[in-house]
Every structure is written in structure tokens, then in C-alpha cells.
Design a protein around this motif. Sequence first.
Motif, short mmCIF file in Angstrom:
data_model
loop_
_atom_site.label_atom_id
_atom_site.label_comp_id
_atom_site.label_asym_id
_atom_site.label_seq_id
_atom_site.Cartn_x
_atom_site.Cartn_y
_atom_site.Cartn_z
N SER A 347 -12.20 -19.37 -10.28
CA SER A 347 -11.22 -20.05 -9.65
C SER A 347 -11.98 -20.69 -8.21
CB SER A 347 -10.26 -19.10 -9.15
OG SER A 347 -8.87 -19.68 -8.77
N LEU A 348 -10.90 -20.97 -7.75
CA LEU A 348 -11.65 -21.75 -6.80
C LEU A 348 -10.97 -21.18 -5.60
CD1 LEU A 348 -11.27 -25.75 -7.50
CD2 LEU A 348 -13.36 -24.19 -6.99
N VAL A 349 -10.21 -20.36 -5.51
CA VAL A 349 -9.66 -19.20 -4.43
C VAL A 349 -9.86 -17.84 -5.15
CG1 VAL A 349 -7.56 -20.88 -3.90
CG2 VAL A 349 -7.31 -18.92 -6.42
N THR A 350 -9.65 -17.04 -4.22
CA THR A 350 -8.98 -15.47 -4.45
C THR A 350 -8.28 -14.65 -4.77
OG1 THR A 350 -8.79 -14.49 -2.12
CG2 THR A 350 -11.29 -15.59 -2.92
N ALA A 351 -8.39 -14.41 -5.52
CA ALA A 351 -6.92 -13.18 -6.00
C ALA A 351 -6.27 -13.18 -5.06
CB ALA A 351 -7.01 -11.88 -7.19
N ASP A 352 -6.60 -12.71 -4.06
CA ASP A 352 -5.38 -12.45 -2.94
C ASP A 352 -5.20 -13.61 -1.66
OD1 ASP A 352 -6.56 -9.98 -1.92
OD2 ASP A 352 -8.38 -10.34 -1.04
N ASN A 353 -6.08 -15.10 -2.06
CA ASN A 353 -4.42 -15.83 -2.17
C ASN A 353 -2.88 -15.82 -3.33
OD1 ASN A 353 -7.53 -17.51 -1.75
ND2 ASN A 353 -6.25 -17.52 -0.50
N TRP A 354 -2.97 -14.72 -3.70
CA TRP A 354 -2.08 -14.99 -4.25
C TRP A 354 -0.83 -13.98 -4.25
CZ3 TRP A 354 -0.10 -18.52 -8.17
CH2 TRP A 354 -1.73 -19.81 -8.76
N ASN A 355 -1.88 -12.92 -3.17
CA ASN A 355 -0.18 -12.25 -2.05
C ASN A 355 0.63 -12.09 -2.68
OD1 ASN A 355 -3.28 -10.50 -2.77
ND2 ASN A 355 -3.02 -10.32 -0.53
N ASN A 356 0.79 -13.58 -1.87
CA ASN A 356 2.45 -13.79 -1.70
C ASN A 356 3.58 -13.91 -2.35
OD1 ASN A 356 2.40 -12.94 1.68
ND2 ASN A 356 1.72 -15.18 1.79
N ALA A 357 3.08 -14.31 -3.69
CA ALA A 357 3.91 -14.50 -4.75
C ALA A 357 4.35 -13.58 -5.62
CB ALA A 357 2.79 -15.36 -6.00
N PRO A 358 5.50 -13.82 -6.53
CA PRO A 358 6.05 -12.99 -7.39
C PRO A 358 5.08 -12.00 -8.02
CG PRO A 358 7.24 -14.40 -7.48
CD PRO A 358 5.96 -14.93 -6.82
N ASP A 359 5.30 -10.91 -8.53
CA ASP A 359 4.01 -10.23 -9.71
C ASP A 359 4.22 -10.93 -10.49
OD1 ASP A 359 3.80 -8.19 -7.56
OD2 ASP A 359 4.99 -6.74 -8.39
N ALA A 360 4.56 -11.60 -11.61
CA ALA A 360 4.41 -12.13 -13.13
C ALA A 360 3.68 -12.98 -12.65
CB ALA A 360 5.85 -12.12 -13.47
N THR A 454 -9.47 -20.03 2.71
CA THR A 454 -8.28 -20.88 3.63
C THR A 454 -8.12 -20.22 4.32
OG1 THR A 454 -7.31 -18.96 2.88
CG2 THR A 454 -8.45 -21.22 0.27
N SER A 455 -6.92 -20.26 5.41
CA SER A 455 -6.39 -19.57 6.44
C SER A 455 -5.13 -19.57 6.50
CB SER A 455 -6.74 -21.43 7.39
OG SER A 455 -8.01 -21.85 7.99
N ILE A 456 -4.51 -19.16 5.52
CA ILE A 456 -3.34 -18.59 4.49
C ILE A 456 -3.29 -18.50 3.37
CG2 ILE A 456 -1.69 -20.67 5.62
CD1 ILE A 456 -1.36 -21.77 3.55
N THR A 457 -2.85 -17.19 3.16
CA THR A 457 -2.58 -16.60 1.85
C THR A 457 -2.10 -17.73 1.39
OG1 THR A 457 -2.26 -14.18 3.79
CG2 THR A 457 -2.16 -13.98 1.38
N ASP A 458 -2.78 -18.28 0.67
CA ASP A 458 -1.79 -19.50 -0.61
C ASP A 458 -3.06 -20.45 -1.29
OD1 ASP A 458 0.16 -21.17 -1.72
OD2 ASP A 458 1.90 -21.15 -0.52
N PRO A 459 -3.14 -20.32 -2.55
CA PRO A 459 -3.89 -21.39 -3.37
C PRO A 459 -3.44 -22.72 -2.47
CG PRO A 459 -2.58 -20.00 -4.58
CD PRO A 459 -2.47 -19.70 -3.61
#
Length: 552
Positions: A347-360, A454-459
Motif C-alpha cells: 500500500s501507499l500508506v501504513t496500517a497505522d494510517n487506518w487507526n481511526n477507522a472502525p475495526d471492520a 503523512t502528517s495525520i493518522t488518515d490515508p
Amino acid sequence: MTVTIRGRRGALAAATALLLAVSAAACSGKAGSSGSKSGAGGSADGRTSYQLTADTGTPKGDLDSFTWSIFAEPSSLDYTQAFDYPPNQVLANVCESLLRWNPDLTTSPGLATDWKNPDPKTWVFDIRAGVKFHDGTTLTADDVVASLNRNLDPAVASVWANQYRNVDKIEKTGPLQVTVHLKNPDSTFLEYMAASPGTVESAATLAADGKDYGGPAKGVNCTGPFAFSSWQPGQSIVLKRFDDYWDPSLKAHSKQVKFVFIVDPTARVNAFQTGEVDGGWMVPPGSYAQLAPNVYFGKSTTVADEVVSNLSGPLGDPRVRQALLMATDRKGIINAGDGGVGEVADSLVTADNWNNAPDAEKKAGTTGLPSYPYDKAKAKALAQAAGVHGQEVVIATSPLDTQTTIITQAIAQACSDIGLTPKIDTISADKYTALFTDPAARKGVDLFLTFWYTSITDPLDMYASLETGSYSNYGNYSNKDFDSAFEQAVASSDPAARAQATQKAQQIALTDLPWLPLYFEPVSVYLGSKITGLKPSIDYLYYPWAAEIGSR
């Protein structure tokens, strides 16, 4: 002078080539090989074993001072121009934003104690009372309005203007309240208030210093745990502890921090070993084992990518780009260039970028992605089906370190393996920098390397670079379905719907591959025998990390 190909927006800092290692945790959520207690060590096969470290320990006491190495001198400490590692790691300790980005990549209140979103196009911020600027004056809503508005001023030419693209008006709506009115709903705007776009400076200082603001003579006047003390061009920046800092949990343990500029990576390693400097971010990969057990690794949102800067040439067909990625020995790059510290990126982003998303949605965003495992035979067949027959591909590079050379040669070999004719174009540091800022400089270049964080926790922070017309859309990639999904994600206030739209945009991007993801890398940091207390994380670009450092 050498360069490092890095930047939140693809900026290339004219500095040393301190290219980091890569994080297994960023992809899999695991720390990778078990490492030494501090985070780095050797192994029987010559690879560096490592683990991610959340906290390096509680300081036993305070310090009079410590010295920190940075790989380049900042061009300015003006927060509107702070887009890269050297200025941001200094400013993070001096200036503060409305929100705070924490070491675990969550956000929390900063200079704003609370915020509301009464409708999709309005954000209301309640400003913290009693906060002092370093000159002793008190923070007000007027300071917030003046600070944020600079990002809208064409004369300032903020590097964060794109993060304000949906802002219509910023106004004071109370002595300690500021309201931001948007032209269009923007779910990322709040998140950017924890990074440089949310920085607050004294309105009086901005007015008084004018064009000298952020330079060596004037410095800055903010609210952080350290205050600007001096800047000796070409040598160092000194910060002093601010004893009237509002947050007792982050009162600095050290009375002073001295940032010294050491461009040459060998000189930096020597300075670590001799104790000339006490620590530094971005440790040269070749020295991990040499500097163990004083090297630590932390959470990161950085991915090494090859940017396809010419989508009208031989790489214009997505199948050719897919073949090129499939023919690239990315594990070989990690092993040869990073001592095995790393993980191939799907991916172009890390798994940490998805931390704020719901688990599913987080699971869906990090699994089942288009994958291009190393297979030269399949890659060549795919390229031939797409019409590859010896066309020339120009790969831009600059004289860096062995790691950069390894990456460039691996990409060139992959081109050859699928039937293209690679041409490595070695250019000077300033010309390489121009690849990120001047379309004319990219003319005739098909590929170039970047390390993108990225500068925020978001893809969405990454995928904004691939939207049609984006400033950092270096290859002029355009896909209407991608744009539609991206805009839907930005406009959505529902976390699940937003994540689902982001997933759709990501799937399109990873099929089209306008950028080729190579590998993930962790944050690396060296702490000498004198100091401890640091929480290694990419948040060091915006979080007052130096305040936590005390005596070991």
C-alpha cells in the motif's frame, strides 16, 4: 552537498542522505524480528533485528542541557513553510497547534480545549484560557485567527494551503472562541489542526516581524515547553526551557536543547559515538548494529515510493507499471540497503494510517489489497502483452548513500527484466529538489524516488496527492472514479462510510499504480548514555518530544 528524498508533500530537503529503515509493524502490526531491549541488534545472518519501542524509560532527573543532531539546517522556522524533518522537529517543541498529535498517533486537546461541528461546514474551537506566549503575553482568539489566516494568504504562500482549500472564512466568535466556515464539508480539516496547519503564533509578533518572522534574527514566539533562544546560521539552533508553560505534564526536563547541523552521515555516527551529540532522529541504516543498543524504532507513517512522473511514456499503461513493481526485488532492497529492517509495502500508506477507522473498515483497508509479489517471468509476460519492446525509461537520482544507489539500481534492473531500457539520470541536489516543485524539471523523467510520510493518522493525506490537479500529483494522474471516491471520503462525516470510500479510492490507486510502493520504514532515533524519556514516533514532527527527555 547530498540530499534526502523526503517530505510530507514530497519535499526534498537539501541535506544528508539519511534514508531510514522500514517497519514490519507498519504493515503487519507486529514488531518484526525480536530485537535487543533498546530496539536494535545484530543477528547471525548479518541482518539487523529490531522491535518497536513505545517508551524509552522514565528520566531519573533533570538536565542542564542536551545536544541533538539534525541532518540539515532549516531554511525557516515559519510554521507555514514547515513541511519537512529539519524545521518540524525543532518547531514541535516551540510552537503548538489547536490539537495535539500524540506518540500513539491519536489526537487530543492542545491549545483548543474543545471543538464542535454543528453542521458539516462549520468548526467551532474553544481556546484554552491562561496560556502564555514566550514573551509573556496571553493567548487570545485574535492570535488564533491571525495564525490560521496566514495559510489563506497568497502573499505568505503557505505550503499548507491545500489543507485550507475548503476554508471560506475564519472568525473570532468570542474572547476565547474561533469559528471556521468551510465552503465544502471536509472531514480532514480537524485532523490537520494537530499538525503545522493548526499552529498558533502571537498576532503581535507576526505583525511586528513581517518577512523576518521565523528567520535567524527573530525566530518565533509561541507557547510550547521550549522558547527560541538563538540561531547561529550554519551551526546550531538553541532552545531554552519556558518555565511558564501551561501543561505541567510536559514541562521540560532540560533547561536547554542545542540542535547542531551535521550533514555528513559518517560525521553524525562519529558524533554519536564520541558523545559530541546526545541523540538524533533518522539514524543512518548502516550504523544500526554499530550503535546498538542505543538505537530505537517507533511508529511511522512513511512509505518509500517510486513516483511515476510520466504517464504518457512507456509507463503509461497500468500493466507496465504493475509488471515493473512485480519485477522489483523489494525484499532484496531491504536486505541490501537496510540490513533487513523492513517490510515490503502493498500500500501507499501504513496500517497505522487506518487507526481511526472502525475495526471492520480498518481490516478491509489493510488486507485484501492488490498485490504484486516478486516474479520476473510473470512480470515480463505482462509487460510484453502491454507492448513493451525496449523503450527507454529515465530514472532520476542524485548522489546519495549506498541505500539510494541500491534502490535506483534495483529499479533499473527491474526495467531491464521486463524489456524496457533503463537510463539512470544522476542530477544535482537542487535539480532533484525541483522535481517536486517544477513541472518543467520533470520533463523527460519517468521515475524518481521519495520517502513519503503523512502528517495525520488518515490515508486521505496520502491519497490527496493523486487527485486530479493536486499540487503533488507529479505524473498528472487522473481517474474520475478515484476522484469521486476520494471526494466522497473527504465530505463524509460518518466514520464507516468515510473509510469505505477511502478503501475504494485506495483499491483504484493500487491497481493503477501512479506511484509504486516499495517498503515501509519505522522512525529511528539514537539516544546516548546520558539521556532517556523519549517516545519514538513519527509524531516528533508535531509533538514536544524534547520536553520528555531527561537524565538516564
